[in-house]
Design a protein around this motif. Sequence first.
Motif, PDB file in Angstrom:
ATOM      1  N   LYS A   1      -6.054  -1.086 -15.087  1.00  0.00           N
ATOM      2  CA  LYS A   1      -6.375   0.147 -14.723  1.00  0.00           C
ATOM      3  C   LYS A   1      -6.723   0.291 -13.385  1.00  0.00           C
ATOM      4  N   LYS A   2      -7.436  -0.757 -12.730  1.00  0.00           N
ATOM      5  CA  LYS A   2      -7.812  -0.620 -11.348  1.00  0.00           C
ATOM      6  C   LYS A   2      -6.764  -0.581 -10.470  1.00  0.00           C
ATOM      7  N   TRP A   3      -5.517  -1.202 -10.803  1.00  0.00           N
ATOM      8  CA  TRP A   3      -4.362  -1.193 -10.034  1.00  0.00           C
ATOM      9  C   TRP A   3      -3.947   0.277  -9.916  1.00  0.00           C
ATOM     10  N   ILE A   4      -3.971   0.870 -10.818  1.00  0.00           N
ATOM     11  CA  ILE A   4      -3.110   2.218 -11.385  1.00  0.00           C
ATOM     12  C   ILE A   4      -4.194   3.135 -10.300  1.00  0.00           C
ATOM     13  N   GLY A   5      -5.671   3.163 -10.506  1.00  0.00           N
ATOM     14  CA  GLY A   5      -6.603   3.927  -9.540  1.00  0.00           C
ATOM     15  C   GLY A   5      -6.311   3.520  -7.880  1.00  0.00           C
ATOM     16  N   GLU A   6      -6.171   2.296  -7.858  1.00  0.00           N
ATOM     17  CA  GLU A   6      -5.965   1.846  -6.319  1.00  0.00           C
ATOM     18  C   GLU A   6      -4.803   2.438  -5.818  1.00  0.00           C
ATOM     19  N   SER A   7      -3.811   2.506  -6.420  1.00  0.00           N
ATOM     20  CA  SER A   7      -2.407   2.902  -5.916  1.00  0.00           C
ATOM     21  C   SER A   7      -2.488   4.432  -5.635  1.00  0.00           C
ATOM     22  N   GLN A   8      -3.024   5.079  -6.549  1.00  0.00           N
ATOM     23  CA  GLN A   8      -3.209   6.483  -6.371  1.00  0.00           C
ATOM     24  C   GLN A   8      -4.534   6.851  -5.277  1.00  0.00           C
ATOM     25  N   GLY A   9      -5.267   6.262  -4.891  1.00  0.00           N
ATOM     26  CA  GLY A   9      -6.174   6.317  -4.168  1.00  0.00           C
ATOM     27  C   GLY A   9      -5.855   5.963  -2.543  1.00  0.00           C
ATOM     28  N   LEU A  10      -5.029   4.931  -2.588  1.00  0.00           N
ATOM     29  CA  LEU A  10      -4.250   4.841  -1.276  1.00  0.00           C
ATOM     30  C   LEU A  10      -3.316   5.727  -0.765  1.00  0.00           C
TER      31      LEU A  10
ATOM     32  N   GLY B   1     -25.210  -8.906  -4.415  1.00  0.00           N
ATOM     33  CA  GLY B   1     -24.192  -9.451  -5.268  1.00  0.00           C
ATOM     34  C   GLY B   1     -23.298 -10.457  -4.595  1.00  0.00           C
ATOM     35  N   TYR B   2     -22.254 -10.810  -5.295  1.00  0.00           N
ATOM     36  CA  TYR B   2     -21.069 -11.838  -4.942  1.00  0.00           C
ATOM     37  C   TYR B   2     -19.714 -11.063  -5.058  1.00  0.00           C
ATOM     38  N   PRO B   3     -19.548 -10.128  -4.136  1.00  0.00           N
ATOM     39  CA  PRO B   3     -18.227  -9.508  -4.389  1.00  0.00           C
ATOM     40  C   PRO B   3     -16.930 -10.574  -4.252  1.00  0.00           C
ATOM     41  N   GLY B   4     -16.004 -10.415  -5.134  1.00  0.00           N
ATOM     42  CA  GLY B   4     -15.121 -11.587  -5.180  1.00  0.00           C
ATOM     43  C   GLY B   4     -13.972 -11.367  -4.101  1.00  0.00           C
ATOM     44  N   ARG B   5     -13.172 -10.382  -3.784  1.00  0.00           N
ATOM     45  CA  ARG B   5     -12.248 -10.547  -2.727  1.00  0.00           C
ATOM     46  C   ARG B   5     -11.820  -8.978  -2.224  1.00  0.00           C
ATOM     47  N   THR B   6     -11.778  -8.791  -0.985  1.00  0.00           N
ATOM     48  CA  THR B   6     -11.287  -7.758  -0.358  1.00  0.00           C
ATOM     49  C   THR B   6     -10.378  -7.899   0.604  1.00  0.00           C
ATOM     50  N   GLN B   7      -9.632  -6.892   0.943  1.00  0.00           N
ATOM     51  CA  GLN B   7      -8.490  -7.032   2.131  1.00  0.00           C
ATOM     52  C   GLN B   7      -8.414  -5.785   2.918  1.00  0.00           C
ATOM     53  N   GLU B   8      -9.467  -5.333   3.821  1.00  0.00           N
ATOM     54  CA  GLU B   8      -9.922  -4.342   4.474  1.00  0.00           C
ATOM     55  C   GLU B   8      -9.175  -4.375   5.709  1.00  0.00           C
ATOM     56  N   TYR B   9      -8.503  -5.453   6.265  1.00  0.00           N
ATOM     57  CA  TYR B   9      -7.898  -5.564   7.414  1.00  0.00           C
ATOM     58  C   TYR B   9      -6.487  -6.031   7.462  1.00  0.00           C
ATOM     59  N   LEU B  10      -5.671  -5.638   6.213  1.00  0.00           N
ATOM     60  CA  LEU B  10      -4.370  -5.677   6.054  1.00  0.00           C
ATOM     61  C   LEU B  10      -3.590  -4.898   6.782  1.00  0.00           C
ATOM     62  N   PRO B  11      -2.596  -5.231   7.695  1.00  0.00           N
ATOM     63  CA  PRO B  11      -1.709  -4.216   8.104  1.00  0.00           C
ATOM     64  C   PRO B  11      -1.150  -3.306   7.130  1.00  0.00           C
ATOM     65  N   ALA B  12      -0.540  -2.012   7.933  1.00  0.00           N
ATOM     66  CA  ALA B  12      -0.153  -0.951   7.180  1.00  0.00           C
ATOM     67  C   ALA B  12       1.271  -1.751   6.217  1.00  0.00           C
ATOM     68  N   VAL B  13       2.012  -2.448   6.827  1.00  0.00           N
ATOM     69  CA  VAL B  13       3.036  -2.757   6.028  1.00  0.00           C
ATOM     70  C   VAL B  13       2.824  -3.405   4.684  1.00  0.00           C
ATOM     71  N   ALA B  14       1.813  -4.323   4.642  1.00  0.00           N
ATOM     72  CA  ALA B  14       1.221  -5.049   3.561  1.00  0.00           C
ATOM     73  C   ALA B  14       0.739  -3.864   2.540  1.00  0.00           C
ATOM     74  N   VAL B  15       0.149  -2.995   2.946  1.00  0.00           N
ATOM     75  CA  VAL B  15      -0.474  -1.980   2.022  1.00  0.00           C
ATOM     76  C   VAL B  15       0.513  -1.010   1.364  1.00  0.00           C
ATOM     77  N   GLN B  16       1.621  -0.647   2.225  1.00  0.00           N
ATOM     78  CA  GLN B  16       2.648  -0.053   1.853  1.00  0.00           C
ATOM     79  C   GLN B  16       3.479  -1.013   0.602  1.00  0.00           C
ATOM     80  N   GLN B  17       3.562  -2.266   0.843  1.00  0.00           N
ATOM     81  CA  GLN B  17       4.122  -3.063  -0.362  1.00  0.00           C
ATOM     82  C   GLN B  17       3.510  -3.122  -1.411  1.00  0.00           C
ATOM     83  N   ILE B  18       1.822  -3.097  -1.501  1.00  0.00           N
ATOM     84  CA  ILE B  18       1.287  -3.450  -2.519  1.00  0.00           C
ATOM     85  C   ILE B  18       1.397  -1.899  -3.414  1.00  0.00           C
ATOM     86  N   VAL B  19       1.391  -0.716  -2.648  1.00  0.00           N
ATOM     87  CA  VAL B  19       1.579   0.584  -3.286  1.00  0.00           C
ATOM     88  C   VAL B  19       2.860   0.698  -4.209  1.00  0.00           C
TER      89      VAL B  19
END
Length: 715
Positions: A328-337, A266-284
């Motif tokens: 709903k995706k953002w809710i699950g994403e934050s919970q999963g992270l 397929g054609y996956p749109g966008r991932t950010q697998e290599y973000l630093p920890a500080v960026a992930v914390q800001q997202i959550v």
Amino acid sequence: MKLLRLLVLLLALPVAAQQGGMWIPSLLKGMNEKEMKSLGMKMSASDIYDVNNSSLKDAVPHFNGGCTSEVISSQGLLLTNHHCGYGEIQAHSTIDHDYLTDGFWAMTMEEELPNPDMEVTFIVRIEDVTNQVLEGVPALTSEEDKQKKIQENISKLSNSLPKEKYQENKIRTFYEGNQYMLFVTETYKDVRLVGAPPSSIGKFGSDTDNWVWPRHTGDFSLFRIYANKDNLPAEYSEDNVPYTPKHFFPISLGGVKEDDFTLVFGYPGRTQEYLPAVAVQQIVEVLNPAKIGIRDAALKVTDGFMRKDKQIKIQYASKYASIANYWKKWIGESQGLTKSNAVAVKRAFEKDFLAKAKKAGKMEEYGNLFNDFDKYYAEIEPYQLSRDYFIEVAIRNTELLTIGYKLYQLEQVYNTRGEQSFTDRKNNTIASLESTYKDYSKQVDEKVFEQLIALYAEKSPAQFVPEELKNKDYSAFTKEVYTQSKITSYEGVKSLLSGDATTILEQLNNDKGYQVIKAMMQAYIEKVAPKYQEISLKIDALQRTYMKGILELSPKDARIFPDANSTMRITYGQVKGYEPRDAVYYEPVTYLDGVMEKYVPGDYEFDVPQKLIELYNNKDFGVYADKNGKMPVCFIGTNHTTGGNSGSPAIDAKGNLIGLNFDRVWEGTMSDIYYDPSICRNIMVDIRYVLFVIDKYAGDKRLIDEMKLVNVKKK
């Protein structure tokens, strides 16, 4: 136990062995091919991707720029998700012919419905052009100069590299600018609607079940590609004929079981697998909560109107689904992270990265990376937050402001390009807005505006909110705007855009609704965008260096895949159940029994068509039932997917179609940022359910006869 899990996850970074990853199909020979075969694959890498011979990639076009689809017959029959074709199904729907509620089935090719502006794009070949794109770049010092040179090189190469006249060269960046790949493509623009189940099948469970397992949704629709008499791309014409593909998928009725190999193309749109920890914390902690709050408010208002008014339900069905999806995706994403302790895991990885850099004598290049990340993410936070509020309120969720934004762009065309360009753009804007107002309700939008403008003014960083919107009675302010603004109707907008340029601009600037969006736009352009762009460039440069370091310092056999960027990828895994929490285990397959267990008569999410109930009660499943006589509906696997993989084919070990990807489990939506193989699962419609609905429910047997069915079991 937590420490052991942390160590296991750390050793698994960036992805657990043999699971996860979005791989470029032209680069599968070697490690990937070995891994796939260890998981049970019976094909070769050349069966998946080949330039000189037909291969699986020739049956997987990008669907209308946002989803994936697959060719399933020699006559260009195309399968994708119901939600991917939802806009077209809605566009053909009226009160008298409500294809969303009743479904649509063309019983002949003549009944297949054309879709203006719809297209599908095939990949012809993929080539590495990194050296050509980066020519002359290392000698430059400024990040802006580097990016400008890269874009100049890309433009030159796109125009000069060989291709047929009906093809296009597209160059995309990988590994944060450390690699560039050329994709030669062919785009077909005559794509017709062939079939769609009613929403009570194709959207069963609706927003309640979205991102949830167990799932019982028949999320599919059918289209057909048409070409000219030479089988080449062509605009819609009655003279066009069904497209003859280089490859189409045989369809297996053999079914799936735990640990079966699965390949998702397929054609996956966008991932950010290599973000630093500080960026992930800001997202959550900061960014996701803000966006969730805005969409939560918009959805509650819209849902209230949709439940009471059938016309509004039809008008807002596609828009509501689109808004709800990422809410709903953002809710699950934050919970999963949070649950997977992703920030701590990434900090541990960063510590290990620095140890490797020190050992390799690379501290001068990499030693300050994470201090710089901390600094710039702290600087960008208020600008990013303000940007998110502006985009969510003005561009995505409030229609008066979204339309006003287009009118503001029109004014800028006049200021920068003059009256002729203004007139051309004005005429195009008037034409394009006709369809917008077809699905517009002033009363719905007014209540959404009232909620969201208050959130924007009171919750986004105060220094970037225009003075005109501060400290208001937002209920009274909303009434004033929607009473006085002409943007609330198509006739009103046309009257605003009547006259010469000077008259039109005067009329726009005197309009109350336009004044709101203009104030928001100017505040954003003057106070937010420049600084946001400046800091973003610095972060991008750091991210590129970080990615270079990961590639350079990791072992040669490390499984480091590039982030998704809407280019063709494959991800491989297995059919697997999972344990989302203590004492809870989910089986990997659901059945029609579960649809009937969830059935709520008259409910817009869980109603079930009477004919489906009759088929179930009579156990009239034909050759599509499993060996126990049950009707499978969906299954899950460990394939690493994201937005854009909607509609992706799920393929078995021999290259046969076994399902159709359409979602992820809620606990694993964090996989765009951090893939945890213990809970990340993709959700697929079982192809047997798709065929059962087409054959037994819709009675459109001509479509079944078109397909090549394999592993067919006797009744």
